[in-house]
Design an enzyme around this catalytic site. Structure first.
Site, PDB file in Angstrom:
ATOM      1  N   HIS A   1      -4.965  -6.380  14.678  1.00 41.61           N
ATOM      2  CA  HIS A   1      -3.934  -6.948  15.555  1.00 41.61           C
ATOM      3  C   HIS A   1      -3.852  -8.475  15.435  1.00 41.61           C
ATOM      4  O   HIS A   1      -2.752  -9.036  15.413  1.00 41.61           O
ATOM      5  CB  HIS A   1      -4.235  -6.596  17.020  1.00 41.61           C
ATOM      6  CG  HIS A   1      -3.714  -5.264  17.435  1.00 41.61           C
ATOM      7  ND1 HIS A   1      -4.333  -4.093  17.091  1.00 41.61           N
ATOM      8  CD2 HIS A   1      -2.636  -4.909  18.178  1.00 41.61           C
ATOM      9  CE1 HIS A   1      -3.660  -3.074  17.610  1.00 41.61           C
ATOM     10  NE2 HIS A   1      -2.639  -3.543  18.274  1.00 41.61           N
ATOM     11  N   ILE A   2      -5.008  -9.145  15.386  1.00 39.53           N
ATOM     12  CA  ILE A   2      -4.943 -10.613  15.432  1.00 39.53           C
ATOM     13  C   ILE A   2      -5.134 -11.270  14.072  1.00 39.53           C
ATOM     14  O   ILE A   2      -4.800 -12.442  13.915  1.00 39.53           O
ATOM     15  CB  ILE A   2      -5.923 -11.208  16.465  1.00 39.53           C
ATOM     16  CG1 ILE A   2      -7.382 -11.011  16.053  1.00 39.53           C
ATOM     17  CG2 ILE A   2      -5.669 -10.641  17.842  1.00 39.53           C
ATOM     18  CD1 ILE A   2      -8.351 -11.815  16.919  1.00 39.53           C
ATOM     19  N   PHE A   3      -5.646 -10.526  13.079  1.00 40.26           N
ATOM     20  CA  PHE A   3      -5.864 -11.157  11.776  1.00 40.26           C
ATOM     21  C   PHE A   3      -4.901 -10.666  10.700  1.00 40.26           C
ATOM     22  O   PHE A   3      -4.862 -11.227   9.603  1.00 40.26           O
ATOM     23  CB  PHE A   3      -7.311 -10.968  11.330  1.00 40.26           C
ATOM     24  CG  PHE A   3      -8.293 -11.660  12.232  1.00 40.26           C
ATOM     25  CD1 PHE A   3      -8.240 -13.039  12.407  1.00 40.26           C
ATOM     26  CD2 PHE A   3      -9.241 -10.944  12.938  1.00 40.26           C
ATOM     27  CE1 PHE A   3      -9.121 -13.687  13.266  1.00 40.26           C
ATOM     28  CE2 PHE A   3     -10.134 -11.581  13.796  1.00 40.26           C
ATOM     29  CZ  PHE A   3     -10.065 -12.959  13.959  1.00 40.26           C
ATOM     30  N   ALA A   4      -4.127  -9.629  10.984  1.00 35.01           N
ATOM     31  CA  ALA A   4      -3.175  -9.153   9.976  1.00 35.01           C
ATOM     32  C   ALA A   4      -1.879  -8.656  10.610  1.00 35.01           C
ATOM     33  O   ALA A   4      -1.091  -7.985   9.963  1.00 35.01           O
ATOM     34  CB  ALA A   4      -3.810  -8.041   9.147  1.00 35.01           C
TER      35      ALA A   4
ATOM     36  N   GLU B   1       5.770  -5.139  25.064  1.00 34.89           N
ATOM     37  CA  GLU B   1       5.079  -3.892  25.393  1.00 34.89           C
ATOM     38  C   GLU B   1       5.578  -3.221  26.679  1.00 34.89           C
ATOM     39  O   GLU B   1       5.088  -2.153  27.039  1.00 34.89           O
ATOM     40  CB  GLU B   1       3.568  -4.149  25.526  1.00 34.89           C
ATOM     41  CG  GLU B   1       2.875  -4.608  24.257  1.00 34.89           C
ATOM     42  CD  GLU B   1       2.764  -3.522  23.190  1.00 34.89           C
ATOM     43  OE1 GLU B   1       2.828  -2.333  23.542  1.00 34.89           O
ATOM     44  OE2 GLU B   1       2.632  -3.885  22.008  1.00 34.89           O
TER      45      GLU B   1
ATOM     46  N   TYR C   1      -0.280 -10.360  16.702  1.00 30.99           N
ATOM     47  CA  TYR C   1      -0.890 -10.573  18.018  1.00 30.99           C
ATOM     48  C   TYR C   1      -1.864 -11.742  18.070  1.00 30.99           C
ATOM     49  O   TYR C   1      -2.603 -11.870  19.037  1.00 30.99           O
ATOM     50  CB  TYR C   1      -1.603  -9.300  18.472  1.00 30.99           C
ATOM     51  CG  TYR C   1      -0.668  -8.221  18.961  1.00 30.99           C
ATOM     52  CD1 TYR C   1      -0.352  -8.102  20.307  1.00 30.99           C
ATOM     53  CD2 TYR C   1      -0.086  -7.336  18.065  1.00 30.99           C
ATOM     54  CE1 TYR C   1       0.512  -7.120  20.759  1.00 30.99           C
ATOM     55  CE2 TYR C   1       0.782  -6.340  18.497  1.00 30.99           C
ATOM     56  CZ  TYR C   1       1.079  -6.242  19.845  1.00 30.99           C
ATOM     57  OH  TYR C   1       1.935  -5.273  20.283  1.00 30.99           O
TER      58      TYR C   1
ATOM     59  N   HIS D   1       3.769   6.140  24.122  1.00 32.38           N
ATOM     60  CA  HIS D   1       3.737   4.679  23.974  1.00 32.38           C
ATOM     61  C   HIS D   1       4.640   4.230  22.831  1.00 32.38           C
ATOM     62  O   HIS D   1       5.517   3.367  23.010  1.00 32.38           O
ATOM     63  CB  HIS D   1       2.295   4.231  23.724  1.00 32.38           C
ATOM     64  CG  HIS D   1       2.140   2.750  23.555  1.00 32.38           C
ATOM     65  ND1 HIS D   1       1.672   1.932  24.556  1.00 32.38           N
ATOM     66  CD2 HIS D   1       2.388   1.930  22.493  1.00 32.38           C
ATOM     67  CE1 HIS D   1       1.647   0.669  24.123  1.00 32.38           C
ATOM     68  NE2 HIS D   1       2.067   0.657  22.871  1.00 32.38           N
ATOM     69  N   GLU D   2       4.443   4.811  21.657  1.00 26.82           N
ATOM     70  CA  GLU D   2       5.233   4.373  20.501  1.00 26.82           C
ATOM     71  C   GLU D   2       6.706   4.746  20.660  1.00 26.82           C
ATOM     72  O   GLU D   2       7.590   4.023  20.209  1.00 26.82           O
ATOM     73  CB  GLU D   2       4.667   4.960  19.208  1.00 26.82           C
ATOM     74  CG  GLU D   2       3.228   4.553  18.904  1.00 26.82           C
ATOM     75  CD  GLU D   2       2.987   3.048  18.978  1.00 26.82           C
ATOM     76  OE1 GLU D   2       3.918   2.265  18.724  1.00 26.82           O
ATOM     77  OE2 GLU D   2       1.848   2.650  19.313  1.00 26.82           O
TER      78      GLU D   2
ATOM     79  N   HIS E   1       8.382   1.999  22.513  1.00 28.19           N
ATOM     80  CA  HIS E   1       8.780   0.900  21.625  1.00 28.19           C
ATOM     81  C   HIS E   1      10.089   1.243  20.917  1.00 28.19           C
ATOM     82  O   HIS E   1      11.004   0.423  20.837  1.00 28.19           O
ATOM     83  CB  HIS E   1       7.701   0.655  20.570  1.00 28.19           C
ATOM     84  CG  HIS E   1       6.577  -0.207  21.033  1.00 28.19           C
ATOM     85  ND1 HIS E   1       6.771  -1.442  21.612  1.00 28.19           N
ATOM     86  CD2 HIS E   1       5.227  -0.017  20.981  1.00 28.19           C
ATOM     87  CE1 HIS E   1       5.588  -1.976  21.908  1.00 28.19           C
ATOM     88  NE2 HIS E   1       4.647  -1.137  21.541  1.00 28.19           N
TER      89      HIS E   1
END
Length: 698
Positions: free
Chosen positions: A611-614, A509, A617, A479-480, A483
């Site tokens: 993902h969504i707070f720092a 992605e 995303y 996966h990485e 990217h």
């Protein structure tokens, strides 16, 4: 601008990761910002609506800051320490202040607008048009149109959000490190694989238990990813699973490390920011830079929910029946800490293989060798070790060069594979060190070559064994690497849209998820699965059972992802900070729709939802599902060409490289998809790969 004293200010091709210390950060960033501030003032005075007088100097300013700050940020992720935290906290406001000044520059905004409105607009390349559109949209979203008090407030919000994101991540790392369970009773560790026990014993030695051994302990259980997952999957002691699970889902949710007030404040500030910009919620702001709209994202989540709920309920019944058949006391009352354990036993029973027993066949060196051979076949590139060429930040980090058919280097990358819970944040990621760019090249005859970091948290090697992986860890590496390929194989020389820069976030992605699909192809598995001691290839029948198990509990696993995507969109589109509902009420509501077994009332997963707070995303976690549909459709083109036909694979690989990997953000992703596939995307391949195709029709 070179400085012998401060490695961050040196002119370098490869970053001096080995020389940078926390005490270098503040003086380097302050010096750099003073220089870039002068460059920006000069640009604003002399700017003209032409590429050489606008974009060239602007890209140089943006690039210099992103490269140097990128080094600091990277070291913060892989080499955390209190001095580095303090240095970042000290200098971050100045960096944010400069970036806001740059993004809110009216002379630059007007110059871009003049380019778009000029008669020569039609003569610009597609990539340059994308740069102009991107910069205009970005300027608006960063408040270029705001005046006086509104702009001042917007900038205050941005500063505070940066601080909160930094603190959020630090709290997770500290809370994860804080949990340690020392075990001396062998009965308590029953079922745990030797790999896990070896790491737990080595952790104990580091913590002062000098005589700890794999066989006799003591063992220290932590919340580090490889240990946590192993306990949930294999520990026969239910109370141990429960204790570790509860600790994990309540990380950073109480005491001085409590992220709850940070989340509340982040959501409050994002909503205020959205309102200042004229949007009704933050999701609308986020999706301005994405392919989907809020409605389309929610529609995708709903469709996938319909396809996966029925199969997930069947999964749960099958699990209960199996546990009953094994005489499990908890069979009628399965809880969250039981699911992985009994799922693993059921999978072993159903497909007749033990994931842990397969680890010796998936040693990291062989996996990387197989991955590099696959990319050579698909994309006609060679990847070679280049140790000694570039400094590294840890002895376990490897450095590689990428060559094309001309045998000349076209890119480089670092690979940092192993978990280091004392200093490295969890998860896996790939990020840019420097991007391909014509403007930022030190050689006017060719563009600057891209360099990326690939970072994982794999099971580390022990004193007598290499890193032995599960198929899930293999998947993470592929996966990485996907990217990274988008940066490494870009042919886009416009630096502001090379690699994945400038690509709408819900398309980012596609290459990573595309590469995951290769982990479940017979030839790929047989090429990487070689016993680390004997060299024996994984038996063919075991390989086929692994492939059959790919769709095992796929509906349940998809629902879990839909929980993350759903709660993210709800919090950023409907949730009212300070209202009657708490963030955990929202999560519980989404949990009812996505978890056949209710979430624990005390579940505080949101407190570690980096993902969504720092990260990037926020109101965008649905991007994984959006891109997964596209990437599955892309991979199905290789199936249609013939996975056993090497010539067809090479041709399709070349097409993939020349479109999805090469074009970067220089072309809209829906157009890139059309160029590759020749038609609009459909979800059929995604549903088929997950064994869910019949249920969507029903």
């Amino acid at each position: 601008m070179a400085s012998v004293e401060n490695p961050l200010l040196q002119d370098f091709i490869f970053p001096p990761y080995d020389l940078v210390e926390p005490n270098h950060v503040c003086p380097a960033i302050q010096t750099l910002l003073m220089k870039l501030d002068k460059d920006l003032d000069e640009l604003e005075k002399t700017v003209e609506p032409t590429w050489p007088r606008l974009v060239v100097p602007l890209e140089k300013i943006i690039d210099r800051l992103s490269v140097v700050w990128g080094i600091v940020n990277h070291l913060n992720s892989v080499k955390d320490c209190s001095d580095l935290r303090a240095a970042i906290e000290d200098v971050q406001p100045k960096r944010v202040e400069f970036q806001l000044k740059l993004r809110q520059s009216k002379p630059i905004y007007r110059a871009f607008k003049a380019i778009r409105d000029s008669p020569d607009w039609g003569n610009l390349s597609e990539a340059r048009k994308r740069v102009v559109d991107l910069k205009l949209k970005e300027a608006v979203l960063y408040g270029v149109s705001l005046e006086d008090n509104s702009r001042e407030r917007f900038n205050e919000i941005e500063q505070e959000l940066e601080k909160l994101a930094q603190k959020f991540e630090e709290n997770i790392l500290d809370a994860t490190k804080k949990f340690e369970k020392v075990i001396t009773d062998k009965k308590e560790i029953e079922g745990l694989p030797l790999t896990t026990l070896a790491i737990a014993a080595e952790t104990a030695i580091v913590k002062g238990y000098e005589n700890a051994t794999t066989d006799d302990g003591p063992w220290i259980i932590t919340l580090d990813g490889p240990i946590y997952r192993s306990v949930l999957q294999h520990a026969c002691t239910r109370s141990l699973r429960e204790e570790v699970f509860r600790a994990y889902v309540t990380r950073a949710s109480d005491g001085p490390l409590n992220n709850t007030p940070i989340i509340e404040r982040v959501l409050e500030l994002r909503l205020e920011k959205a309102n200042l910009l004229g949007f009704s919620n933050y999701a609308e702001v986020s999706l301005e830079m994405k392919m989907a709209t809020v409605d389309k994202a929610k529609d995708l989540i709903d469709k996938l929910h319909k396809a996966s709920w029925g199969p997930a309920m069947q999964d749960m019944e099958e699990l209960r029946d199996y546990a009953r058949g094994q005489g499990a006391e908890e069979a009628n009352d399965l809880n969250q800490w039981d699911i992985n354990f009994w799922s693993e036993r059921l999978r072993e029973s159903k497909y007749d293989f033990d994931e842990e027993e397969l680890r010796p066949y998936f040693s990291l060196p062989k996996v990387m060798e197989g991955l590099f051979n696959l990319t050579k076949k698909l994309f006609a590139i060679d990847i070679e070790p280049a140790g000694g060429t570039a400094p590294v930040w840890n002895k376990d980090v490897s450095f590689y060069k990428v060559k094309d058919s001309s045998r000349t280097p076209i890119a480089y990358f670092y690979f940092d594979p192993y978990s280091r819970p004392s200093e490295k944040r969890g998860g896996a990621w790939a990020d840019l060190v420097v991007g391909r760019s014509g403007v930022c090249s030190s050689d006017s005859t060719c563009p600057r070559l891209p360099i990326t970091n690939i970072v994982c948290n794999l099971t580390p090697p022990t004193r007598d064994k290499p890193s032995l992986m599960t198929i899930r860890e293999v998947e993470a590496v592929f996966h990485e690497f996907g990217h990274a390929l988008q940066h490494l194989l870009t042919k886009q020389d416009e630096g502001l849209v090379s690699g994945n820069q400038g690509i709408e976030w819900d398309a980012v992605e596609i290459p990573s998820l595309f590469m995951e699909n290769w982990c479940y192809q017979r030839e790929t598995i047989l090429s990487i699965a070689k016993h680390y001691e004997t060299g024996e290839t994984l038996p063919e029948d075991t390989c086929l059972r692994i492939l059959s198990a790919r769709t095992f509990r796929a509906g349940s696993l998809l629902l879990r992802q839909l929980r993350y995507a759903g709660v993210d969109l709800e919090l950023h589109s409907s949730y009212v900070p300070g209202g009657p509902e708490s963030i955990y009420d929202v999560d519980q509501e989404v949990g009812k729709r996505t978890h056949p077994i209710p979430l624990l009332q005390e579940d505080r997963f949101l407190c570690s939802f980096t993902h969504i707070f720092a990260d990037k995303y926020a109101a965008g976690y649905y991007s994984y599902q959006w891109a997964e549909v596209l990437s599955a459709d892309v991979f199905s083109a290789f199936e249609e060409a013939g996975l056993d036909d090497d010539q067809s694979l090479r041709e399709m690989g070349s097409k993939f490289r020349e479109t999805i990997l090469a074009l970067g953000g220089g072309k809209a992703p829906n157009e890139v998809f059309l160029e590759f596939r020749g038609r609009e995307p459909t979800p059929d391949a995604f549903l088929r790969y997950n064994g869910l195709l019949p249920s969507i029709a029903a």
